[in-house]
Write an enzyme that holds these catalytic residues in place. Structure first.
Site, PDB file in Angstrom:
ATOM      1  N   GLU A 298     -35.166 -28.373 -13.528  1.00 36.07           N
ATOM      2  CA  GLU A 298     -35.079 -27.845 -12.161  1.00 36.07           C
ATOM      3  C   GLU A 298     -36.152 -28.439 -11.260  1.00 36.07           C
ATOM      4  O   GLU A 298     -36.809 -27.738 -10.493  1.00 36.07           O
ATOM      5  CB  GLU A 298     -35.153 -26.309 -12.189  1.00 36.07           C
ATOM      6  CG  GLU A 298     -34.026 -25.694 -13.002  1.00 36.07           C
ATOM      7  CD  GLU A 298     -34.002 -24.175 -13.011  1.00 36.07           C
ATOM      8  OE1 GLU A 298     -35.071 -23.558 -12.855  1.00 36.07           O
ATOM      9  OE2 GLU A 298     -32.898 -23.612 -13.175  1.00 36.07           O
ATOM     10  N   ASP A 377     -28.596 -18.919 -18.830  1.00 38.42           N
ATOM     11  CA  ASP A 377     -29.781 -18.453 -18.109  1.00 38.42           C
ATOM     12  C   ASP A 377     -29.841 -16.934 -18.048  1.00 38.42           C
ATOM     13  O   ASP A 377     -29.561 -16.358 -17.005  1.00 38.42           O
ATOM     14  CB  ASP A 377     -29.758 -19.035 -16.690  1.00 38.42           C
ATOM     15  CG  ASP A 377     -31.115 -18.962 -16.029  1.00 38.42           C
ATOM     16  OD1 ASP A 377     -32.078 -18.597 -16.713  1.00 38.42           O
ATOM     17  OD2 ASP A 377     -31.202 -19.273 -14.832  1.00 38.42           O
ATOM     18  N   GLU A 405     -33.748 -10.412 -13.508  1.00 38.82           N
ATOM     19  CA  GLU A 405     -33.176 -11.337 -12.530  1.00 38.82           C
ATOM     20  C   GLU A 405     -31.657 -11.200 -12.426  1.00 38.82           C
ATOM     21  O   GLU A 405     -31.117 -11.076 -11.331  1.00 38.82           O
ATOM     22  CB  GLU A 405     -33.547 -12.781 -12.903  1.00 38.82           C
ATOM     23  CG  GLU A 405     -32.897 -13.808 -11.997  1.00 38.82           C
ATOM     24  CD  GLU A 405     -33.309 -15.241 -12.312  1.00 38.82           C
ATOM     25  OE1 GLU A 405     -34.116 -15.453 -13.239  1.00 38.82           O
ATOM     26  OE2 GLU A 405     -32.825 -16.147 -11.610  1.00 38.82           O
TER      27      GLU A 405
HETATM   28  C1  GCU Z   1     -33.943 -19.366 -13.756  1.00 40.63           C
HETATM   29  C2  GCU Z   1     -34.600 -18.773 -12.550  1.00 40.63           C
HETATM   30  C3  GCU Z   1     -35.669 -19.652 -12.000  1.00 40.63           C
HETATM   31  C4  GCU Z   1     -36.640 -20.059 -13.116  1.00 40.63           C
HETATM   32  C5  GCU Z   1     -35.887 -20.649 -14.275  1.00 40.63           C
HETATM   33  C6  GCU Z   1     -36.750 -20.936 -15.492  1.00 40.63           C
HETATM   34  O1  GCU Z   1     -33.170 -20.468 -13.395  1.00 40.63           O
HETATM   35  O2  GCU Z   1     -33.637 -18.512 -11.567  1.00 40.63           O
HETATM   36  O3  GCU Z   1     -36.343 -18.960 -10.980  1.00 40.63           O
HETATM   37  O4  GCU Z   1     -37.571 -20.956 -12.649  1.00 40.63           O
HETATM   38  O5  GCU Z   1     -34.892 -19.761 -14.697  1.00 40.63           O
HETATM   39  O6  GCU Z   1     -36.632 -20.193 -16.452  1.00 40.63           O
HETATM   40  O7  GCU Z   1     -37.521 -21.876 -15.497  1.00 40.63           O
END
Ligand code: GCU
Length: 706
Positions: A298, A377, A405
């Site tokens: 990400e 996730d 979340e």
């Molecule tokens: C999810 C979450 C993110 C977080 C990511 C992770 O995608 O929405 O906010 O950074 O998990 O676990 O790194």
């Protein structure tokens, strides 16, 4: 901070009544023994008991509770007896214990209790064991038990930012106000709230915390260098409670902080930069735990930029921290978040296994590969990540998400104990996932079992990787936004200590401590509200394991197509005929083939795939009949109506006792229930309407769908 004193959570003064009203002796020295002595002194002063501090071995004839260090109890780890667990579950229950021995012995003879431990850390756990038992600690028949944690890696990860992030805020995925550590760019001067938090964590057995977000932004990266002094302060607070501090670090630090022109893990200057950084950290914090790394994930930097593997990256860091027995928690959450939704061959669920399975055996001893429980996730329902079963020569940690979340963001009452317990007890090598002799997921994470397909030594890889989870606390008055969400934090800690504990019994424990002296009806109502709340949430949200359908970005509330045409790889593929993701080997993405037998075959076949995961593995017509006997479409309608009815029932159950607890708690719970009902109704109506419009198939029972 809010200015209002934080709620006592599971450690109100009255939780210490049984100890405080007795003659108590604390014997031994060490920093944590001093903490124990302070607790006991305060409790006995409050409840009229008597407290003495003695040296080990001094006569203690009339004491009703003795908490004493007994250094002779520190045995070679192989011989520690773990009488509270089923020894047949694994190969040498204590063989994975590394680091500090945290076990303790609990003995009761004629109503007098002696707690002995070889280390002050063990004695602190022993103290809280007595707190949890309350009067029953002194009541029962004579006993002599030894208690030891299932693993010495019991960690919480904080996704707290030092600076307020423009979209994610002070705490990423935080639903409990601001951060207890940071306030708008600074580590708080007053860490008294952190001290209370550390005490709560120690009482449930957590012994490590990572104090900053895995997404390491510019300011946060400096905790490793310029702002290390602040970490020293935070570590000093946790140390009094036997908890070690870890930091999330950016893989690009040699460039962004060190001014080098590369972060290539095979570059000598890069390796030296990390060696020096680690030396400075351990010099300042000798009991520092290690680094957490989110790399190539990400948008976070990682070794792929240099054509290197994740083992290259992790091992370079591992070498830097190795002289201090430091750990590198290296996250397996690696996938392409810039996918083209038109491309049906790329499957995000496959990614972690595809990246990590080939690297099994390539990681250094002090690397823990931290694996989210599911391949996507933290959804309300996902199959277990196959990575957990596919790395017998690697330390793997199971990563859970205490912060809700995707499970109602602490607006909804959702107790996750049952979900975690199911995940922990799952057996990859057994036909029904339970029973049988092969290891559970908990065994894999705690090093208690051997993989059925491991031709090696007869033991799973040692030492173990343990548990990690994203914390759900903030500076909210109740710590967790929803007072019931405290139960999740509580249960997580307790399950890390002993993954076989019953999640319902943990709720009882939490109620007993949190609402001491409350009538039994309060406990009964909490059970009625929370016992099935995970299942209820599943009922009114995304059906049959398909996942997501949440509003993009903040992930709260329904948006069936919210992620359908995005690059994130979380699709449901609903059209007029059917829904679901074909992840079979025969016709789909092949993901089902990442499981060992028998689960690869079980998931592959429509006839054996469990209903609750059907749409995770298969694309089926709406008329497909489930094992339950219902069609997929009717299941969607029924569960969504039933989910909302259940929320109404939960509210009804709670209203019977809401006046029996602190009005502040009660008021907050009522507020949250109102929002849960509104949101659940929104979910029901959007999901049902969407599928009625797509499929054109009416509800058999003719209920209102829009
Ligand atoms: C999810 C979450 C993110 C977080 C990511 C992770 O995608 O929405 O906010 O950074 O998990 O676990 O790194």
């Amino acid at each position: 901070m809010t200015g209002v004193a934080p709620h006592a959570a599971w450690l109100p003064d009255d939780a210490f009544a049984a100890i405080g009203s007795r003659r108590v002796v604390v014997a031994g020295d060490g920093a944590l023994t001093a903490t124990i002595a302070e607790e006991v002194a305060a409790a006995t002063a409050r409840f009229g008991g008597a407290f003495s501090r003695l040296d080990v071995g001094d006569g203690v004839s009339d004491a009703e509770l003795v908490l004493t260090l007994a250094p002779s109890l520190v045995e070679p780890v192989e011989t520690i007896e773990v009488s509270t667990r089923d020894a047949s579950a694994g190969s040498g229950a204590a063989a994975e214990v590394s680091g500090i021995d945290e076990s303790f012995r609990f003995m009761r003879e004629a109503g007098a209790v002696v707690v002995q431990a070889g280390t002050d850390a063990g004695l602190l756990h022993g103290l809280f064991h007595v707190v949890r038992l309350g009067e029953t600690a002194f009541d029962g028949p004579d006993t002599d038990e030894t208690h030891a944690p299932a693993t010495d890696l019991r960690m919480l990860d904080h996704w707290d930012n030092v600076d307020v992030h423009p979209t994610m805020g002070q705490v990423e995925r935080g639903y409990s106000g601001g951060s207890i550590f940071y306030d708008n760019g600074f580590v708080r001067a007053d860490l008294s709230r952190v001290e209370r938090y550390a005490r709560l964590l120690a009482a449930v057995g957590i012994n490590r915390v990572a104090i900053n977000n895995v997404n390491v932004h510019e300011h946060e990266a400096r905790l490793l260098t310029d702002d290390l002094g602040d970490v020293v302060r935070v570590a000093a607070v946790f140390r009094r409670w036997g908890i070690r501090v870890h930091l999330s670090v950016s893989f690009a630090s040699p460039v962004t902080l060190g001014g080098l022109d590369t972060s290539d893990p095979l570059d000598q200057d890069v390796a030296h930069w990390w060696v020096r950084a680690a030396a400075r950290v351990w010099d300042a914090i000798p009991d520092f735990g290690g680094f957490v790394v989110k790399a190539d994930s990400e948008g976070q930097p990682g070794p792929f930029a240099y054509g290197r593997t994740h083992a290259d990256g992790a091992n370079m860091l591992a070498a830097a921290v190795e002289p201090y027995e430091g750990l590198v928690h290296w996250r397996a959450f690696v996938y392409d978040h810039r996918q083209d939704w038109r491309d049906r061959s790329t499957d995000r669920a496959r990614a972690a296994y595809d990246h990590f399975h080939p690297l099994d055996g390539a990681f250094s001893e002090n690397v823990v590969v931290q694996v989210k429980y599911g391949p996507l996730d933290f959804q309300v329902r996902e199959p277990l990540s196959p990575v957990l079963a596919a790395m017998p020569h690697t330390r793997v940690a199971l990563e859970l998400q205490v912060t809700q979340e995707y499970t109602g963001q602490q607006q909804h009452a959702v107790y996750l104990g049952q979900q975690w317990s199911q995940l922990l007890g799952f057996r990859f090598w057994e036909p029904d996932g339970v029973g049988g002799g092969s290891p559970t997921v908990a065994d894999l994470a705690t090093g208690r079992g051997k993989a059925a397909n491991d031709p090696g030594t007869g033991r799973w890889r040692k030492p173990a990787g343990g548990f990690a989870a994203v914390s759900n606390v903030g500076d909210d008055e109740f710590w967790t936004g929803h007072p019931f969400a405290q139960a999740n934090l509580y249960a997580y800690g307790r399950l890390c200590w002993d993954p076989t504990l019953d999640p319902g019994a943990l709720l009882d424990e939490w109620v007993g401590l949190t609402f001491p002296g409350a009538p039994d009806a309060v406990g009964e109502a909490v059970r009625a509200v929370l016992d099935r709340s995970w299942e209820t949430y599943e009922q009114y949200t995304a059906p049959l394991g398909v996942g997501f359908m949440v509003r993009p970005g903040h992930h709260y509330g329904p948006d069936v197509d919210g992620y359908e045409y995005t690059p994130w790889g979380t699709y449901h593929f609903a059209d007029r005929d059917g829904i679901g993701v074909d992840r079979t080997v025969r016709t789909g993405t092949g993901y089902a083939g990442q499981y060992p037998s028998p689960w690869s075959a079980t998931y592959e076949s429509l006839s054996t795939c469990p209903d609750e995961l059907l749409l995770f593995f298969h694309h089926v017509p709406y008329t497909h009949v489930l094992h339950s006997g219902k069609s997929v479409i009717q299941h969607i309608y029924d569960t969504h109506f039933e989910g909302v009815s259940r929320v109404e029932e939960m509210i009804g159950e709670w209203s019977k006792v809401s006046t029996l607890v602190d009005p502040r708690v009660s008021e907050r719970i009522s507020e949250r229930f109102a929002e849960q009902l509104r949101s659940a109704t929104e979910w029901r109506d959007q999901v049902n309407t969407y599928f009625l419009r797509k499929s054109g198939i009416p509800d058999e029972r003719g209920r209102t769908i829009y």
